[in-house]
Design a protein around this motif. Structure first.
Motif, mmCIF file in Angstrom:
data_model
loop_
_atom_site.group_PDB
_atom_site.id
_atom_site.type_symbol
_atom_site.label_atom_id
_atom_site.label_comp_id
_atom_site.label_asym_id
_atom_site.label_seq_id
_atom_site.Cartn_x
_atom_site.Cartn_y
_atom_site.Cartn_z
ATOM 1 N N ALA A 16 4.719 -36.218 -65.419
ATOM 2 C CA ALA A 16 5.997 -36.925 -65.306
ATOM 3 C C ALA A 16 5.868 -38.361 -65.778
ATOM 4 C CB ALA A 16 6.482 -36.879 -63.855
ATOM 5 N N ALA A 17 4.700 -38.964 -65.522
ATOM 6 C CA ALA A 17 4.475 -40.345 -65.957
ATOM 7 C C ALA A 17 4.486 -40.436 -67.477
ATOM 8 C CB ALA A 17 3.146 -40.857 -65.406
ATOM 9 N N LEU A 18 3.827 -39.502 -68.149
ATOM 10 C CA LEU A 18 3.814 -39.510 -69.611
ATOM 11 C C LEU A 18 5.213 -39.305 -70.177
ATOM 12 C CD1 LEU A 18 0.572 -37.459 -70.380
ATOM 13 C CD2 LEU A 18 0.873 -39.938 -70.436
ATOM 14 N N ALA A 19 5.969 -38.407 -69.568
ATOM 15 C CA ALA A 19 7.336 -38.155 -70.027
ATOM 16 C C ALA A 19 8.198 -39.401 -69.860
ATOM 17 C CB ALA A 19 7.935 -36.981 -69.261
ATOM 18 N N LEU A 20 8.022 -40.075 -68.714
ATOM 19 C CA LEU A 20 8.796 -41.283 -68.453
ATOM 20 C C LEU A 20 8.432 -42.391 -69.431
ATOM 21 C CD1 LEU A 20 10.730 -42.937 -66.655
ATOM 22 C CD2 LEU A 20 8.758 -43.461 -65.194
ATOM 23 N N LEU A 21 7.130 -42.554 -69.688
ATOM 24 C CA LEU A 21 6.676 -43.631 -70.563
ATOM 25 C C LEU A 21 6.992 -43.372 -72.028
ATOM 26 C CD1 LEU A 21 3.302 -44.354 -68.763
ATOM 27 C CD2 LEU A 21 5.225 -45.942 -68.980
ATOM 28 N N ALA A 22 7.393 -42.160 -72.349
ATOM 29 C CA ALA A 22 7.868 -41.878 -73.699
ATOM 30 C C ALA A 22 9.287 -42.397 -73.896
ATOM 31 C CB ALA A 22 7.816 -40.372 -73.970
ATOM 32 N N GLU A 23 9.958 -42.693 -72.774
ATOM 33 C CA GLU A 23 11.351 -43.137 -72.843
ATOM 34 C C GLU A 23 11.525 -44.610 -72.505
ATOM 35 O OE1 GLU A 23 13.562 -40.630 -70.258
ATOM 36 O OE2 GLU A 23 13.160 -38.787 -71.381
ATOM 37 N N VAL A 24 10.630 -45.136 -71.644
ATOM 38 C CA VAL A 24 10.737 -46.549 -71.265
ATOM 39 C C VAL A 24 9.470 -47.279 -71.688
ATOM 40 C CG1 VAL A 24 12.210 -46.005 -69.297
ATOM 41 C CG2 VAL A 24 9.745 -46.190 -68.970
ATOM 42 N N GLU A 25 9.596 -48.568 -71.929
ATOM 43 C CA GLU A 25 8.458 -49.370 -72.358
ATOM 44 C C GLU A 25 7.857 -50.094 -71.155
ATOM 45 O OE1 GLU A 25 7.418 -53.005 -75.501
ATOM 46 O OE2 GLU A 25 9.330 -51.918 -75.603
ATOM 47 N N ALA A 26 6.553 -49.990 -71.008
ATOM 48 C CA ALA A 26 5.855 -50.664 -69.910
ATOM 49 C C ALA A 26 4.646 -51.400 -70.464
ATOM 50 C CB ALA A 26 5.416 -49.656 -68.851
ATOM 51 N N ASP A 27 4.316 -52.530 -69.870
ATOM 52 C CA ASP A 27 3.138 -53.304 -70.277
ATOM 53 C C ASP A 27 1.901 -52.885 -69.496
ATOM 54 O OD1 ASP A 27 4.517 -55.054 -72.129
ATOM 55 O OD2 ASP A 27 5.435 -55.971 -70.364
ATOM 56 N N VAL A 28 2.082 -52.572 -68.203
ATOM 57 C CA VAL A 28 0.968 -52.208 -67.327
ATOM 58 C C VAL A 28 1.384 -50.993 -66.503
ATOM 59 C CG1 VAL A 28 -0.518 -52.955 -65.419
ATOM 60 C CG2 VAL A 28 0.172 -54.606 -67.183
ATOM 61 N N VAL A 29 0.460 -50.049 -66.348
ATOM 62 C CA VAL A 29 0.707 -48.852 -65.546
ATOM 63 C C VAL A 29 -0.285 -48.819 -64.391
ATOM 64 C CG1 VAL A 29 0.696 -46.331 -65.502
ATOM 65 C CG2 VAL A 29 1.583 -47.540 -67.506
ATOM 66 N N LEU A 30 0.220 -48.674 -63.162
ATOM 67 C CA LEU A 30 -0.627 -48.460 -61.991
ATOM 68 C C LEU A 30 -0.766 -46.954 -61.808
ATOM 69 C CD1 LEU A 30 0.915 -51.116 -59.563
ATOM 70 C CD2 LEU A 30 -1.127 -51.343 -60.968
ATOM 71 N N MET A 31 -1.984 -46.445 -61.992
ATOM 72 C CA MET A 31 -2.209 -45.003 -62.052
ATOM 73 C C MET A 31 -3.065 -44.524 -60.878
ATOM 74 S SD MET A 31 -1.572 -42.382 -64.227
ATOM 75 C CE MET A 31 -1.534 -42.999 -65.928
#
Length: 231
Positions: A20-35
């Motif tokens: 779900a995170a990959l799908a979301l990040l394909a649509e929104v731009e983020a500088d840092v991801v807390l994983m």
């Protein structure tokens, strides 16, 4: 949420698992991801590997606990820019996001030193030719010989000047830019130049990747950090 309370930070999305995170990040731009490391469907390690494989990928901070040491090693190898303890104080979390985004400081020095004391032996095992099994069952290369990646690490280390090796060793012991300035008696600009050359010559995306290389090559050993902590 603590991040949204800051004027210079904003949460652009949240996901319950790696896919779900990959799908979301394909649509929104983020500088840092807390994983988070442990997630259903796709874990944080595989999500980090896929996320950081492309150009212009966001930086990833892995959230972990001491009992997941082998996962930390795998996540850093997958391209994570650092790691943070799940019970970190809000101030540490905010500092981690900012320093990773800036790309010029080690994440949460206290957590980094503490975690490296735990994961250092695993990295040292890789240097000694007995790579620990990665989550999922992957092990060392057949025959016990040096892996191509290990040989590349050694070649990168040889390319460093004596001063650059010193800078890398201090970084691996948890030194920030300010610490380097004090230890080497140089300006901030000179420190940034040295760090930049270390990253370029070792092919490291950031300081954490360079620190992992220092452990894999045996430039710094886990007992070095233990002595530093005691001293």
């Amino acid at each position: 949420m603590v991040i949204d309370s800051q004027p210079d930070l904003a949460v652009v999305g949240q996901a319950g698992d790696g896919a779900a995170a990959l799908a979301l990040l394909a649509e929104v731009e983020a500088d840092v991801v807390l994983m988070d490391v442990r997630m259903p469907r796709m874990d944080g390690i595989e999500a980090t590997r896929r996320l950081t494989s492309g150009d212009g990928a966001p930086r990833v901070v892995v959230l972990t606990t001491f009992d997941l040491d082998e996962y930390v090693v795998s996540a850093i190898g997958a391209g994570a820019s650092g790691f943070l303890l799940k019970d970190a104080e809000p101030e540490e979390l905010l500092a981690a996001v900012r320093t990773v985004h800036a790309g010029d400081a080690v994440i949460a020095a206290r957590a980094t030193r503490a975690l490296l004391q735990h994961v250092g032996p695993l990295l040292a095992d890789e240097h000694d030719g007995a790579a620990p099994a990665a989550p999922g069952g992957a092990g060392a290369a057949p025959g016990g010989g040096p892996a191509p990646a290990r040989a590349a690490d050694a070649a990168a280390l040889e390319a460093l000047t004596p001063r650059e090796r010193e800078v890398l060793e201090l970084m691996a012991r948890g030194a920030s830019n300010t610490d380097l300035m004090a230890r080497l008696f140089v300006s901030e600009a000179t420190v940034k130049t040295h760090v930049g050359r270390v990253l370029a010559k070792t092919g490291s995306r950031d300081r954490v990747q360079a620190v992992v290389l220092a452990y894999r090559c045996g430039l710094v050993r886990p007992e070095d950090l233990l002595r530093d902590a005691e001293g």
